[in-house]
Design a protein around this motif. Sequence first.
Motif, PDB file in Angstrom:
ATOM      1  N   GLU A  28       0.692  -1.310   0.008  1.00 59.89           N
ATOM      2  CA  GLU A  28      -0.044  -0.114   0.021  1.00 59.89           C
ATOM      3  C   GLU A  28       0.977   1.196   0.070  1.00 59.89           C
ATOM      4  OE1 GLU A  28      -3.698  -2.077   2.452  1.00 59.89           O
ATOM      5  OE2 GLU A  28      -2.333  -0.599   3.517  1.00 59.89           O
ATOM      6  N   VAL A  29       0.493   2.347  -0.554  1.00 60.28           N
ATOM      7  CA  VAL A  29       1.015   3.643  -0.578  1.00 60.28           C
ATOM      8  C   VAL A  29       0.689   4.109   0.739  1.00 60.28           C
ATOM      9  CG1 VAL A  29       1.037   5.913  -1.365  1.00 60.28           C
ATOM     10  CG2 VAL A  29       0.777   4.058  -2.929  1.00 60.28           C
ATOM     11  N   ILE A  30       1.658   4.892   1.469  1.00 65.42           N
ATOM     12  CA  ILE A  30       1.352   5.643   2.706  1.00 65.42           C
ATOM     13  C   ILE A  30       1.504   6.920   2.336  1.00 65.42           C
ATOM     14  CG2 ILE A  30       2.031   5.696   5.176  1.00 65.42           C
ATOM     15  CD1 ILE A  30       2.911   2.904   4.987  1.00 65.42           C
ATOM     16  N   LEU A  31       0.514   7.853   2.848  1.00 63.77           N
ATOM     17  CA  LEU A  31       0.529   9.024   2.419  1.00 63.77           C
ATOM     18  C   LEU A  31       0.073   9.876   3.879  1.00 63.77           C
ATOM     19  CD1 LEU A  31      -0.175  10.906  -0.623  1.00 63.77           C
ATOM     20  CD2 LEU A  31      -1.857  11.745   0.987  1.00 63.77           C
ATOM     21  N   VAL A  32       1.353  10.857   4.121  1.00 59.59           N
ATOM     22  CA  VAL A  32       1.107  11.653   5.330  1.00 59.59           C
ATOM     23  C   VAL A  32       0.929  13.118   5.010  1.00 59.59           C
ATOM     24  CG1 VAL A  32       2.046  12.064   7.638  1.00 59.59           C
ATOM     25  CG2 VAL A  32       2.301   9.863   6.516  1.00 59.59           C
ATOM     26  N   THR A  33       0.132  13.724   5.495  1.00 58.87           N
ATOM     27  CA  THR A  33      -0.244  15.159   5.631  1.00 58.87           C
ATOM     28  C   THR A  33      -0.210  15.908   6.805  1.00 58.87           C
ATOM     29  OG1 THR A  33      -2.851  15.351   6.084  1.00 58.87           O
ATOM     30  CG2 THR A  33      -1.977  14.749   3.729  1.00 58.87           C
ATOM     31  N   ASP A  34      -0.091  17.196   6.963  1.00 53.38           N
ATOM     32  CA  ASP A  34       0.055  18.101   7.929  1.00 53.38           C
ATOM     33  C   ASP A  34      -1.386  18.217   8.672  1.00 53.38           C
ATOM     34  OD1 ASP A  34      -0.838  20.052   6.391  1.00 53.38           O
ATOM     35  OD2 ASP A  34       1.049  21.272   6.456  1.00 53.38           O
TER      36      ASP A  34
ATOM     37  N   ASN B 174      -0.872  15.070  12.244  1.00 52.05           N
ATOM     38  CA  ASN B 174      -0.800  14.703  10.993  1.00 52.05           C
ATOM     39  C   ASN B 174      -2.211  13.869  10.696  1.00 52.05           C
ATOM     40  OD1 ASN B 174       2.423  14.144  11.922  1.00 52.05           O
ATOM     41  ND2 ASN B 174       2.004  15.201   9.974  1.00 52.05           N
ATOM     42  N   PHE B 175      -2.455  13.712   9.539  1.00 47.98           N
ATOM     43  CA  PHE B 175      -3.217  12.487   8.861  1.00 47.98           C
ATOM     44  C   PHE B 175      -2.615  11.610   7.961  1.00 47.98           C
ATOM     45  CE2 PHE B 175      -6.342  16.201   9.706  1.00 47.98           C
ATOM     46  CZ  PHE B 175      -7.494  15.540  10.019  1.00 47.98           C
TER      47      PHE B 175
END
Length: 173
Positions: free
Chosen positions: A72-78, A164-165
């Motif tokens: 899976e791709v793991i994407l982190v945002t603020d 984060n999200f």
Amino acid sequence: MKELNNYDRAASMFYANKKLNSFPISSWDHSGPNFDQICKDFDDLRFLKNLAQANRWSYRNTFDKELIEKEEVILVTDPELKIVYATNNVFKMNGYTLNKIKGKNPKIFQGEETSSKITATIAKAVKNREPFEAIILNYRKDGSTYNCWIKGEPIFNKKGKIVNFIAFEREVA
């Protein structure tokens, strides 16, 4: 020789927690093509671990299963939903590199045919700081579409503040 030592180290780390009934092929001819991906995965895991420590995440996940086993791709945002990190396999899924999407909103993957009902559901969950799961029509860098399964959730620090999200994503049929 240095490359073989790096490969042995990466392979050793990868296989350390695996229950294998046979030994992995150790020939460079057979393993070499996978070596780069193994290195990228471990770079991603190391970055995510450092990000978790720096932001004092109360979130407990090593990401091994999602990234290595499930791919899976793991994407982190603020907290403002600006992308701070995406694992290297994001390029394989949609053609974007981290350098092209860093600092942008994940809406960069949406387009004309993306369901406004689904995006509203996701937006509501994000606003309410709640986990969500959805399948959404996303767009690759080349403009082609794909169905993307997303499981997202807020990440809080040890003081209870959202820092984060995180989203786990993969292409689905």
